[in-house]
Design a protein around this motif. Structure first.
Motif, PDB file in Angstrom:
ATOM      1  N   THR A 148      42.927  48.464  86.390  1.00 37.59           N
ATOM      2  CA  THR A 148      43.856  49.555  86.644  1.00 37.59           C
ATOM      3  C   THR A 148      45.236  48.974  86.919  1.00 37.59           C
ATOM      4  O   THR A 148      45.372  47.992  87.645  1.00 37.59           O
ATOM      5  N   LEU A 149      46.270  49.576  86.317  1.00 39.35           N
ATOM      6  CA  LEU A 149      47.639  49.137  86.563  1.00 39.35           C
ATOM      7  C   LEU A 149      48.341  50.151  87.457  1.00 39.35           C
ATOM      8  O   LEU A 149      48.352  51.349  87.159  1.00 39.35           O
ATOM      9  N   HIS A 150      48.904  49.673  88.543  1.00 41.45           N
ATOM     10  CA  HIS A 150      49.595  50.558  89.473  1.00 41.45           C
ATOM     11  C   HIS A 150      51.021  50.831  88.993  1.00 41.45           C
ATOM     12  O   HIS A 150      51.683  49.962  88.429  1.00 41.45           O
ATOM     13  N   ILE A 151      51.483  52.049  89.233  1.00 43.00           N
ATOM     14  CA  ILE A 151      52.823  52.477  88.852  1.00 43.00           C
ATOM     15  C   ILE A 151      53.598  52.814  90.117  1.00 43.00           C
ATOM     16  O   ILE A 151      53.095  53.549  90.969  1.00 43.00           O
ATOM     17  N   ASP A 152      54.780  52.272  90.246  1.00 45.81           N
ATOM     18  CA  ASP A 152      55.600  52.550  91.428  1.00 45.81           C
ATOM     19  C   ASP A 152      55.994  54.016  91.432  1.00 45.81           C
ATOM     20  O   ASP A 152      56.663  54.501  90.520  1.00 45.81           O
ATOM     21  N   ALA A 153      55.558  54.732  92.474  1.00 42.07           N
ATOM     22  CA  ALA A 153      55.835  56.165  92.563  1.00 42.07           C
ATOM     23  C   ALA A 153      56.360  56.549  93.936  1.00 42.07           C
ATOM     24  O   ALA A 153      56.165  57.670  94.392  1.00 42.07           O
ATOM     25  N   GLY A 154      57.020  55.619  94.601  1.00 40.03           N
ATOM     26  CA  GLY A 154      57.558  55.911  95.926  1.00 40.03           C
ATOM     27  C   GLY A 154      56.456  56.164  96.924  1.00 40.03           C
ATOM     28  O   GLY A 154      55.573  55.325  97.114  1.00 40.03           O
ATOM     29  N   ASP A 155      56.492  57.325  97.563  1.00 37.61           N
ATOM     30  CA  ASP A 155      55.476  57.660  98.568  1.00 37.61           C
ATOM     31  C   ASP A 155      54.177  58.153  97.941  1.00 37.61           C
ATOM     32  O   ASP A 155      53.184  58.337  98.642  1.00 37.61           O
ATOM     33  N   ASP A 162      41.750  73.979  77.466  1.00 42.63           N
ATOM     34  CA  ASP A 162      40.402  73.606  77.022  1.00 42.63           C
ATOM     35  C   ASP A 162      39.908  72.382  77.775  1.00 42.63           C
ATOM     36  O   ASP A 162      38.717  72.276  78.082  1.00 42.63           O
ATOM     37  N   VAL A 163      40.830  71.451  78.049  1.00 41.95           N
ATOM     38  CA  VAL A 163      40.453  70.203  78.724  1.00 41.95           C
ATOM     39  C   VAL A 163      41.537  69.814  79.719  1.00 41.95           C
ATOM     40  O   VAL A 163      42.725  70.054  79.491  1.00 41.95           O
ATOM     41  N   ILE A 164      41.096  69.211  80.820  1.00 44.35           N
ATOM     42  CA  ILE A 164      42.024  68.706  81.848  1.00 44.35           C
ATOM     43  C   ILE A 164      41.566  67.311  82.253  1.00 44.35           C
ATOM     44  O   ILE A 164      40.373  67.087  82.515  1.00 44.35           O
ATOM     45  N   LEU A 165      42.509  66.384  82.314  1.00 50.90           N
ATOM     46  CA  LEU A 165      42.248  65.021  82.758  1.00 50.90           C
ATOM     47  C   LEU A 165      43.086  64.747  83.995  1.00 50.90           C
ATOM     48  O   LEU A 165      44.280  65.067  84.021  1.00 50.90           O
ATOM     49  N   VAL A 166      42.486  64.148  85.019  1.00 49.06           N
ATOM     50  CA  VAL A 166      43.209  63.788  86.242  1.00 49.06           C
ATOM     51  C   VAL A 166      43.293  62.271  86.331  1.00 49.06           C
ATOM     52  O   VAL A 166      42.262  61.586  86.367  1.00 49.06           O
ATOM     53  N   ASN A 167      44.511  61.744  86.367  1.00 49.62           N
ATOM     54  CA  ASN A 167      44.735  60.294  86.441  1.00 49.62           C
ATOM     55  C   ASN A 167      44.811  59.857  87.895  1.00 49.62           C
ATOM     56  O   ASN A 167      45.903  59.730  88.466  1.00 49.62           O
ATOM     57  N   GLY A 168      43.689  59.650  88.513  1.00 52.55           N
ATOM     58  CA  GLY A 168      43.658  59.260  89.913  1.00 52.55           C
ATOM     59  C   GLY A 168      42.395  59.795  90.559  1.00 52.55           C
ATOM     60  O   GLY A 168      41.682  60.619  89.978  1.00 52.55           O
ATOM     61  N   ARG A 169      42.139  59.333  91.771  1.00 49.85           N
ATOM     62  CA  ARG A 169      40.916  59.733  92.475  1.00 49.85           C
ATOM     63  C   ARG A 169      41.186  60.936  93.363  1.00 49.85           C
ATOM     64  O   ARG A 169      42.179  60.988  94.074  1.00 49.85           O
ATOM     65  N   PRO A 200      34.913  59.442  97.958  1.00 47.55           N
ATOM     66  CA  PRO A 200      35.555  58.385  98.745  1.00 47.55           C
ATOM     67  C   PRO A 200      35.608  57.097  97.946  1.00 47.55           C
ATOM     68  O   PRO A 200      34.830  56.889  97.003  1.00 47.55           O
ATOM     69  N   HIS A 201      36.525  56.226  98.330  1.00 45.37           N
ATOM     70  CA  HIS A 201      36.863  55.051  97.530  1.00 45.37           C
ATOM     71  C   HIS A 201      35.650  54.257  97.052  1.00 45.37           C
ATOM     72  O   HIS A 201      35.501  53.989  95.858  1.00 45.37           O
ATOM     73  N   ARG A 202      34.751  53.888  97.956  1.00 43.50           N
ATOM     74  CA  ARG A 202      33.654  52.995  97.585  1.00 43.50           C
ATOM     75  C   ARG A 202      32.491  53.727  96.924  1.00 43.50           C
ATOM     76  O   ARG A 202      31.568  53.078  96.411  1.00 43.50           O
ATOM     77  N   ASN A 203      32.502  55.039  96.936  1.00 40.05           N
ATOM     78  CA  ASN A 203      31.403  55.802  96.354  1.00 40.05           C
ATOM     79  C   ASN A 203      31.881  56.791  95.307  1.00 40.05           C
ATOM     80  O   ASN A 203      31.187  57.761  95.000  1.00 40.05           O
ATOM     81  N   ALA A 204      33.038  56.537  94.748  1.00 47.23           N
ATOM     82  CA  ALA A 204      33.610  57.471  93.784  1.00 47.23           C
ATOM     83  C   ALA A 204      32.896  57.380  92.444  1.00 47.23           C
ATOM     84  O   ALA A 204      32.395  56.330  92.048  1.00 47.23           O
ATOM     85  N   ALA A 211      33.107  54.621  89.320  1.00 47.95           N
ATOM     86  CA  ALA A 211      34.459  54.123  89.049  1.00 47.95           C
ATOM     87  C   ALA A 211      35.331  54.508  90.229  1.00 47.95           C
ATOM     88  O   ALA A 211      35.016  55.450  90.960  1.00 47.95           O
ATOM     89  N   SER A 212      36.405  53.776  90.416  1.00 51.46           N
ATOM     90  CA  SER A 212      37.342  54.151  91.466  1.00 51.46           C
ATOM     91  C   SER A 212      38.761  53.949  90.970  1.00 51.46           C
ATOM     92  O   SER A 212      39.034  53.063  90.164  1.00 51.46           O
ATOM     93  N   LEU A 213      39.634  54.824  91.447  1.00 51.32           N
ATOM     94  CA  LEU A 213      41.057  54.748  91.157  1.00 51.32           C
ATOM     95  C   LEU A 213      41.808  54.978  92.459  1.00 51.32           C
ATOM     96  O   LEU A 213      41.230  55.501  93.426  1.00 51.32           O
ATOM     97  N   PRO A 214      43.075  54.630  92.516  1.00 53.31           N
ATOM     98  CA  PRO A 214      43.856  54.955  93.712  1.00 53.31           C
ATOM     99  C   PRO A 214      43.824  56.456  93.975  1.00 53.31           C
ATOM    100  O   PRO A 214      43.869  57.270  93.046  1.00 53.31           O
TER     101      PRO A 214
END
Length: 216
Positions: A52-59, A145-152, A176-180, A200-203
């Motif tokens: 996973t590549l993190h993107i700077d998004a401020g807060d 028809d379809v929705i994708l969420v980029n994140g946990r 939760p992070h370890r059981n996502a 799988a887990s994402l931020p």
């Protein structure tokens, strides 16, 4: 100099195909869309690593899911040409570009103004980028028809689910992070079935965090 076309081919052959991604259209989309165009500037050499590549998004927290995770998520949506798609927390727009390559009419939603501007620049006319709270979805463009969420997400994304058409599908990383787990929701009338697909887990996305309980 990096041969990005070769890097894409290696990604498809060594990451996606070995992780049960077998939809030819999905494999072709990942082979055709230049992932390096959608990573943070200066990170292009890392565009095709299996992370996973993190993107700077401020807060806020934004990321590009690892290729094999994102490919399995998109494969679960069963995208066909002409479907209406919503890409939530789009970041720089990579997932939106992949879904558009599959023939979807994509709305890319981002709440961070700088990221929304970057997504517009990088996507061009490939997708419609709108700015607004990611937890609220895109009611003016719905239903989808379809929705994708980029994140946990830690809580059920109810507002997004309600923007699905009957029979529509939403995929996200939930828990939760370890059981996502990557979880697929399917709408049937006013009911929503949910099925975990794989670990799988994402931020975590702040908009979908579970509220902390009282401590005594």
């Amino acid at each position: 100099m990096i041969d990005y076309a070769q890097a894409r081919r290696m990604m498809v052959d060594c990451q996606l195909r070995t992780f049960d991604v077998n939809d030819i259209a999905v494999l072709d989309a990942f082979d055709d869309v230049p992932r390096e165009t959608f990573v943070p500037k200066g990170r292009e050499p890392f565009a095709y690593i299996d992370q996973t590549l993190h993107i700077d998004a401020g807060d806020e927290t934004r990321c590009m899911p690892a290729p094999m995770v994102l490919a399995r998520m998109i494969q679960a949506l069963k995208i066909r040409p002409g479907v209406a798609a919503l890409d939530v927390a789009t970041g720089y727009g990579y997932a939106a570009a992949v879904m558009a390559h599959l023939g979807a009419q994509v709305t890319a939603l981002e709440s961070v103004p700088d990221l929304a501007a970057e997504a517009r620049s990088r996507l061009g006319t490939t997708a419609q980028v709108i700015e607004g709270p990611i937890e609220s979805g895109a009611p003016k463009q719905a239903p989808f028809d379809v929705i994708l969420v980029n994140g946990r997400v830690e809580v059920r994304p109810q507002a997004l689910l309600e923007q699905l058409k009957d029979g529509g599908r939403l995929v996200c990383v939930m828990g939760p992070h370890r059981n996502a787990k990557v979880t697929l929701f399917v709408r049937a009338g006013d009911a929503f079935g949910a099925r975990p697909l794989f670990d799988a887990s994402l931020p975590g996305l702040k908009a979908f965090q579970e509220e902390a309980g009282f401590a005594f």
